[in-house]
Design a protein around this motif. Structure first.
Motif, mmCIF file in Angstrom:
data_model
loop_
_atom_site.group_PDB
_atom_site.id
_atom_site.type_symbol
_atom_site.label_atom_id
_atom_site.label_comp_id
_atom_site.label_asym_id
_atom_site.label_seq_id
_atom_site.Cartn_x
_atom_site.Cartn_y
_atom_site.Cartn_z
ATOM 1 N N PRO A 58 0.719 -1.197 0.107
ATOM 2 C CA PRO A 58 0.091 0.086 0.600
ATOM 3 C C PRO A 58 0.631 1.530 -0.055
ATOM 4 C CG PRO A 58 -0.925 -1.389 1.789
ATOM 5 C CD PRO A 58 0.283 -1.758 1.373
ATOM 6 N N GLY A 59 1.015 2.333 -1.072
ATOM 7 C CA GLY A 59 1.164 3.061 -1.017
ATOM 8 C C GLY A 59 3.121 3.353 -1.436
ATOM 9 N N GLU A 60 2.771 2.063 -1.961
ATOM 10 C CA GLU A 60 4.692 1.894 -2.374
ATOM 11 C C GLU A 60 4.116 2.118 -3.974
ATOM 12 O OE1 GLU A 60 7.497 -0.850 -1.823
ATOM 13 O OE2 GLU A 60 6.138 -2.117 -3.017
ATOM 14 N N VAL A 61 5.603 2.999 -4.682
ATOM 15 C CA VAL A 61 6.309 2.958 -5.780
ATOM 16 C C VAL A 61 6.864 2.142 -6.210
ATOM 17 C CG1 VAL A 61 6.324 4.062 -7.531
ATOM 18 C CG2 VAL A 61 5.362 5.620 -6.478
ATOM 19 N N LEU A 62 6.839 0.770 -7.157
ATOM 20 C CA LEU A 62 7.631 -0.409 -7.219
ATOM 21 C C LEU A 62 7.693 0.069 -8.787
ATOM 22 C CD1 LEU A 62 8.735 -2.995 -6.565
ATOM 23 C CD2 LEU A 62 6.865 -3.934 -6.880
ATOM 24 N N GLY A 63 8.973 0.059 -9.160
ATOM 25 C CA GLY A 63 9.787 0.549 -10.374
ATOM 26 C C GLY A 63 10.057 -0.447 -11.159
ATOM 27 N N VAL A 64 9.798 -0.918 -12.111
ATOM 28 C CA VAL A 64 9.935 -2.009 -12.809
ATOM 29 C C VAL A 64 11.494 -1.608 -14.209
ATOM 30 C CG1 VAL A 64 9.994 -4.168 -14.885
ATOM 31 C CG2 VAL A 64 8.035 -3.573 -12.611
ATOM 32 N N VAL A 65 12.198 -2.106 -13.979
ATOM 33 C CA VAL A 65 13.088 -1.816 -15.051
ATOM 34 C C VAL A 65 14.001 -2.318 -15.841
ATOM 35 C CG1 VAL A 65 15.393 -1.359 -13.646
ATOM 36 C CG2 VAL A 65 14.884 0.119 -15.184
ATOM 37 N N GLU A 89 -0.297 -16.888 -10.852
ATOM 38 C CA GLU A 89 -1.283 -15.954 -10.070
ATOM 39 C C GLU A 89 -1.194 -14.754 -9.626
ATOM 40 O OE1 GLU A 89 -1.130 -19.134 -6.438
ATOM 41 O OE2 GLU A 89 -1.317 -20.546 -7.772
ATOM 42 N N ALA A 90 -2.471 -13.709 -9.221
ATOM 43 C CA ALA A 90 -2.279 -12.884 -8.845
ATOM 44 C C ALA A 90 -3.328 -12.955 -7.476
ATOM 45 C CB ALA A 90 -2.386 -11.694 -9.753
ATOM 46 N N TYR A 91 -2.901 -11.629 -6.743
ATOM 47 C CA TYR A 91 -4.574 -11.779 -5.612
ATOM 48 C C TYR A 91 -3.885 -10.278 -4.835
ATOM 49 C CZ TYR A 91 -3.828 -16.831 -5.594
ATOM 50 O OH TYR A 91 -3.467 -18.059 -5.768
ATOM 51 N N LEU A 92 -5.544 -9.688 -5.198
ATOM 52 C CA LEU A 92 -5.139 -7.462 -5.000
ATOM 53 C C LEU A 92 -5.725 -8.487 -3.506
ATOM 54 C CD1 LEU A 92 -6.583 -6.096 -7.654
ATOM 55 C CD2 LEU A 92 -4.506 -5.653 -6.527
ATOM 56 N N SER A 93 -5.687 -7.671 -2.506
ATOM 57 C CA SER A 93 -6.582 -8.268 -0.763
ATOM 58 C C SER A 93 -7.317 -7.301 -0.843
ATOM 59 C CB SER A 93 -4.978 -7.148 -0.138
ATOM 60 O OG SER A 93 -5.665 -5.648 0.044
ATOM 61 N N CYS A 94 -7.563 -6.377 -2.021
ATOM 62 C CA CYS A 94 -9.057 -5.742 -2.029
ATOM 63 C C CYS A 94 -9.814 -6.102 -2.866
ATOM 64 C CB CYS A 94 -9.026 -4.432 -2.616
ATOM 65 S SG CYS A 94 -7.981 -4.450 -3.824
ATOM 66 N N TYR A 95 -9.850 -7.635 -2.938
ATOM 67 C CA TYR A 95 -11.343 -8.076 -4.288
ATOM 68 C C TYR A 95 -11.085 -9.454 -3.825
ATOM 69 C CZ TYR A 95 -12.756 -10.695 -8.080
ATOM 70 O OH TYR A 95 -13.371 -11.219 -8.794
ATOM 71 N N LYS A 96 -12.079 -10.253 -2.559
ATOM 72 C CA LYS A 96 -12.238 -11.170 -2.402
ATOM 73 C C LYS A 96 -11.525 -11.688 -1.670
ATOM 74 C CE LYS A 96 -14.627 -12.766 -5.964
ATOM 75 N NZ LYS A 96 -15.609 -14.189 -7.236
ATOM 76 N N ASP A 97 -10.868 -10.814 -0.113
ATOM 77 C CA ASP A 97 -10.556 -11.261 0.613
ATOM 78 C C ASP A 97 -8.764 -11.238 0.479
ATOM 79 O OD1 ASP A 97 -12.407 -10.007 2.207
ATOM 80 O OD2 ASP A 97 -13.073 -12.064 2.407
ATOM 81 N N GLY A 98 -8.530 -11.317 -1.060
ATOM 82 C CA GLY A 98 -7.329 -11.655 -1.166
ATOM 83 C C GLY A 98 -7.104 -13.124 -1.686
ATOM 84 N N LEU A 99 -7.812 -13.688 -1.892
ATOM 85 C CA LEU A 99 -8.179 -14.508 -1.725
ATOM 86 C C LEU A 99 -8.342 -16.097 -3.168
ATOM 87 C CD1 LEU A 99 -10.025 -16.276 1.073
ATOM 88 C CD2 LEU A 99 -7.179 -15.858 0.779
ATOM 89 N N SER A 100 -8.475 -15.200 -4.455
ATOM 90 C CA SER A 100 -9.030 -15.747 -5.860
ATOM 91 C C SER A 100 -7.810 -15.030 -6.333
ATOM 92 C CB SER A 100 -10.027 -15.212 -5.621
ATOM 93 O OG SER A 100 -11.595 -15.584 -5.263
ATOM 94 N N ASN A 101 -7.610 -15.897 -7.481
ATOM 95 C CA ASN A 101 -6.577 -15.384 -8.112
ATOM 96 C C ASN A 101 -7.216 -14.875 -9.173
ATOM 97 O OD1 ASN A 101 -4.603 -15.755 -10.557
ATOM 98 N ND2 ASN A 101 -4.503 -17.963 -10.520
ATOM 99 N N LEU A 102 -6.455 -13.892 -9.415
ATOM 100 C CA LEU A 102 -7.512 -12.849 -10.746
ATOM 101 C C LEU A 102 -7.359 -13.335 -12.209
ATOM 102 C CD1 LEU A 102 -5.098 -9.371 -9.139
ATOM 103 C CD2 LEU A 102 -7.438 -9.968 -8.239
ATOM 104 N N PHE A 103 -6.246 -14.498 -12.018
ATOM 105 C CA PHE A 103 -6.004 -14.557 -13.697
ATOM 106 C C PHE A 103 -6.925 -16.205 -13.764
ATOM 107 C CE2 PHE A 103 -1.462 -12.850 -13.082
ATOM 108 C CZ PHE A 103 -1.540 -12.592 -13.471
#
Length: 283
Positions: A58-65, A89-103
């Motif tokens: 949360p609140g972070e800027v993650l760079g990918v170079v 797999e990818a999980y969002l903490s604000c989507y379905k309690d972070g338990l459901s693979n977005l893909f």
């Protein structure tokens, strides 16, 4: 880094793979697979992303170079569901309690995630804007996609966002095709933020802009990020941009993460030979 970053991650990605092509005996797995960079000369398969794993806080800027062709933009398109992943797999903490693979979600659910929980700013504004719509119409389009039907509320929100990104209000009914590259990127940023997403994906947003315009766009992004506490995944081939913007950084080469850590640490004491080469080219 923000103290918020000590919380649980907002986005967690495990073993994301994206390949273009079916693979063959020579390249499809095992310790003895033989690739040239991320390409199989036998069957022509390109392994754009290979077992990518990382966390965004949360609140972070993650760079990918990484250099062109390292898989950075493929990663962004996969996270925004512009492209299907091969596996991972990818999980969002604000989507379905972070338990459901977005893909693994339905296309309908993925549209919901795109419209409510993420915003994307593309390298080429043509990919993110309807050039014939008005600027405020572009923002309204994203709000309508998220279920908004209140015209007055959309007008107010659109005007507020355009002001925030320094687009004069008298030009809000003008189409982005009439705008400069820097202004088009600012309209894209406003559109991406229209539904208050907790995450912004920024893919090479300053490429092709004049240096002074680049600086203005980056200042704007930094200001919005600090003011709103948005988490950002920021892709760039330019280590100067990463140094200015990112708390932590992933270094990609040939579809793999070869190094990751605090941005200052990576710039001052790069471990991988490729990162060392990148840092020396910046000096």
């Amino acid at each position: 880094m923000s103290s918020l970053a000590m919380d649980a991650p907002i986005l967690t990605v495990h073993d994301l793979n994206k390949q273009f092509g079916d693979g063959c005996i020579r390249c499809a797995g095992g310790a003895d697979r033989r690739l040239e960079k991320n390409y199989c000369p036998a069957c022509g398969t390109v392994y754009s992303c290979q077992n990518l794993s990382f966390e965004l806080y949360p609140g972070e800027v993650l760079g990918v170079v990484g250099e062109s062709g390292s898989g950075k933009s493929t990663l962004m398109r996969a996270l925004y569901f512009d492209q299907q992943v091969t596996s991972g797999e990818a999980y969002l903490s604000c989507y379905k309690d972070g338990l459901s693979n977005l893909f693994a979600q339905s296309s309908q659910q993925q549209r919901y995630i795109r419209n409510h929980l993420m915003g994307m700013v593309y390298q080429n504004p043509l990919a993110g804007l309807r050039m014939g719509f008005s600027s405020i119409g572009n923002i309204a389009e994203k709000m309508i996609a998220a279920g908004n039907r209140n015209v007055a509320a959309m007008e107010t929100r659109g005007s507020d966002l355009l002001e925030r990104v320094h687009i004069p209000l008298y030009r809000r009914k003008e189409a982005p095709k009439n705008f400069s590259g820097g202004m088009q990127q600012r309209v894209q940023i406003a559109k991406a933020m229209s539904n208050n997403p907790p995450i912004l994906l920024l893919d090479e947003v300053t490429t092709g802009l004049d240096l002074s315009v680049q600086a203005n766009v980056l200042d704007l992004i930094k200001h919005l990020q600090r003011e709103l506490g948005i988490s950002m995944l920021l892709v760039s081939h330019d280590l100067g941009v990463i140094r200015m913007m990112a708390d932590r950084t992933l270094v990609m080469l040939d579809g793999k993460v070869v190094e990751q850590g605090l941005t200052d640490q990576i710039l001052e004491d790069p471990q991988h030979a490729y990162t060392q080469q990148l840092v020396h080219s910046l000096l």
